[in-house]
Design an enzyme around this catalytic site. Structure first.
Site, PDB file in Angstrom:
ATOM      1  N   SER A  81      -1.533  -5.687   2.859  1.00 21.15           N
ATOM      2  CA  SER A  81      -0.163  -5.526   3.348  1.00 21.15           C
ATOM      3  C   SER A  81       0.593  -6.842   3.530  1.00 21.15           C
ATOM      4  CB  SER A  81      -0.166  -4.768   4.672  1.00 21.15           C
ATOM      5  OG  SER A  81      -0.219  -3.398   4.415  1.00 21.15           O
ATOM      6  N   LYS A  84       3.766  -7.277   1.565  1.00 23.41           N
ATOM      7  CA  LYS A  84       5.003  -6.525   1.829  1.00 23.41           C
ATOM      8  C   LYS A  84       6.232  -7.400   2.082  1.00 23.41           C
ATOM      9  CE  LYS A  84       2.493  -2.397   3.352  1.00 23.41           C
ATOM     10  NZ  LYS A  84       1.884  -1.700   4.500  1.00 23.41           N
ATOM     11  N   TYR A 206       2.783  -0.946  -6.271  1.00 26.10           N
ATOM     12  CA  TYR A 206       2.364  -1.152  -4.882  1.00 26.10           C
ATOM     13  C   TYR A 206       0.868  -1.461  -4.788  1.00 26.10           C
ATOM     14  CZ  TYR A 206       1.074  -0.182  -0.083  1.00 26.10           C
ATOM     15  OH  TYR A 206       0.535  -0.297   1.178  1.00 26.10           O
ATOM     16  N   TYR A 258       2.529  -3.477  12.668  1.00 24.85           N
ATOM     17  CA  TYR A 258       2.388  -2.030  12.838  1.00 24.85           C
ATOM     18  C   TYR A 258       2.640  -1.606  14.288  1.00 24.85           C
ATOM     19  CZ  TYR A 258      -0.321  -3.010   8.610  1.00 24.85           C
ATOM     20  OH  TYR A 258      -0.741  -3.478   7.409  1.00 24.85           O
ATOM     21  N   VAL A 276      -5.147  -5.229   5.711  1.00 24.64           N
ATOM     22  CA  VAL A 276      -6.420  -4.611   6.081  1.00 24.64           C
ATOM     23  C   VAL A 276      -7.661  -5.304   5.503  1.00 24.64           C
ATOM     24  CG1 VAL A 276      -5.599  -2.296   6.666  1.00 24.64           C
ATOM     25  CG2 VAL A 276      -6.168  -2.849   4.297  1.00 24.64           C
TER      26      VAL A 276
HETATM   27  N1  GLU Z   1      -3.341  -1.079   0.286  1.00 22.36           N
HETATM   28  C1  GLU Z   1      -3.359  -0.714   1.673  1.00 22.36           C
HETATM   29  C2  GLU Z   1      -2.796   0.676   1.836  1.00 22.36           C
HETATM   30  O1  GLU Z   1      -1.704   0.939   1.438  1.00 22.36           O
HETATM   31  C3  GLU Z   1      -2.611  -1.719   2.477  1.00 22.36           C
HETATM   32  C4  GLU Z   1      -2.673  -1.418   3.933  1.00 22.36           C
HETATM   33  C5  GLU Z   1      -2.653  -2.646   4.827  1.00 22.36           C
HETATM   34  O2  GLU Z   1      -3.049  -3.745   4.455  1.00 22.36           O
HETATM   35  O3  GLU Z   1      -2.227  -2.469   5.962  1.00 22.36           O
HETATM   36  O4  GLU Z   1      -3.444   1.535   2.359  1.00 22.36           O
END
Ligand code: GLU
Length: 336
Positions: A81, A84, A206, A258, A276
């Protein structure tokens, strides 16, 4: 653990005296958390479960190109993430603010990264830092054929990191095979015409973005490029259009962590983003990029040691945006 001179070709150009002190603090923090063994490595993307839970790296890069490192700063992991904010920057550069905000909001949702929720009034995802918003952003910057959009992203990230980056194909496959929740989010948004009919291509963009391989030092360099109003502090290459960086940093500050975003802004006070795979980075406007890598995550999906280290760094160096010791933008100092 070492201080790297801003000009490796010219070792005579040594780091200033303060640098040794900064390095000392970094080393202390590294030692303090080195043996901490809390949290759990992400397993919902099977390929991520292969990470070594012991890995731990801290890196800081200043806008004048000093690199401070401790631990595993050259070990590759996927950006997840943390892609992003950079993808959001690319969408803003491509389409401008007004057009981009037709499709994604900038309101903190306070929800988990994978929440299935759209703004009831507009059908838009709340912000580009949660998966729904990031999939919208990916749908904006994807190109047909899909390789073209992925290549543009990898190239931009490589320029920000100052070295050539690549996608981890095994993680990309793992994400694609198991990403049914993201697929559900994407189709829900297709229902509201928030994304176009090329749903699979948007998801591929993505998933590929999330699967970019980076090191802790790469991420600190990318963060420093944002801090340095878009120019990589080592290569001197202009990577990001500066006029959009304030928007990216703002959504990082309000939405980057988050459902811990509010607590983070309160306690650490830095625009930041976690992923993550265990990475987390922060930006000190006009001053510094910070990155921590440690794969074990807390219940909210943020790196346990990453959060602790950032808190320590913020308090040691007075980095909180509203800390009384934080002198703020060097640009303003220049004007005064
Ligand atoms: N590729 C992960 C997902 O979309 C990224 C989530 C993250 O890093 O928070 O589930």
């Amino acid at each position: 653990m070492q201080v790297v001179s801003p000009d490796p070709a010219n070792p005579a150009k040594a780091a200033p005296a303060e640098a040794a002190h900064i390095q000392e603090i970094l080393d202390e923090i590294y030692e303090k958390y080195r043996n901490l063994d809390e949290g759990a490595v992400a397993t919902y993307i099977p390929e991520l479960s292969k990470a070594d839970p012991k890995d731990f790296g801290i890196c800081m890069v200043t806008v004048d190109g000093h690199v401070f490192r401790a631990g595993d700063c050259d070990k590759e992991f996927t950006i997840q993430s943390m892609c992003k904010p950079f993808a959001f920057q690319m969408a803003l550069e491509q389409d401008g603010v007004a057009e981009t905000l037709k499709y994604v909001g900038v309101e903190p949702s306070g929800d988990a990264f994978n929440s299935i929720e759209l703004d009831a009034r507009t059908g838009r995802p709340f912000n580009p830092m949660i998966n729904a918003g990031a999939i919208v952003v990916a749908s904006r910057i994807k190109k047909l054929p899909v390789e073209t959009g992925v290549r543009a992203f990898v190239e931009k990230m490589s320029n920000a990191a100052g070295r050539e980056l690549r996608i981890d194909e095994a993680v990309l496959e793992s994400e694609t095979l198991t990403g049914n929740r993201n697929r559900a989010i994407a189709y829900l948004m297709r229902n509201f015409a928030t994304i176009d009919e090329h749903v699979n291509e948007s998801l591929h963009q993505y998933f590929a973005q999330c699967s970019l391989l980076v090191t802790c030092q790469d991420v600190a360099m990318m963060a420093a490029t944002l801090a340095n109003i878009g120019t990589n502090p080592i290569t001197g290459k202009r990577v990001f259009d500066f006029q959009f960086i304030k928007y990216v940093l703002t959504v990082m500050l309000t939405c980057g962590l988050y459902d811990y975003a509010g607590g983070w802004a309160y306690e650490v006070g830095l625009p930041a983003k976690s992923g993550v795979a265990g990475g987390i980075f922060g930006v000190v406007n006009r001053q510094l990029g910070i990155s921590v890598y440690s794969p074990k995550l807390d219940a909210q999906g943020n790196s346990v040691r990453g959060i602790l280290v950032c808190k320590e760094l913020a308090s040691h160096f007075g980095l909180h945006a509203f800390e009384f010791t934080n002198v703020g933008s060097s640009f303003m100092q220049w004007l005064l």
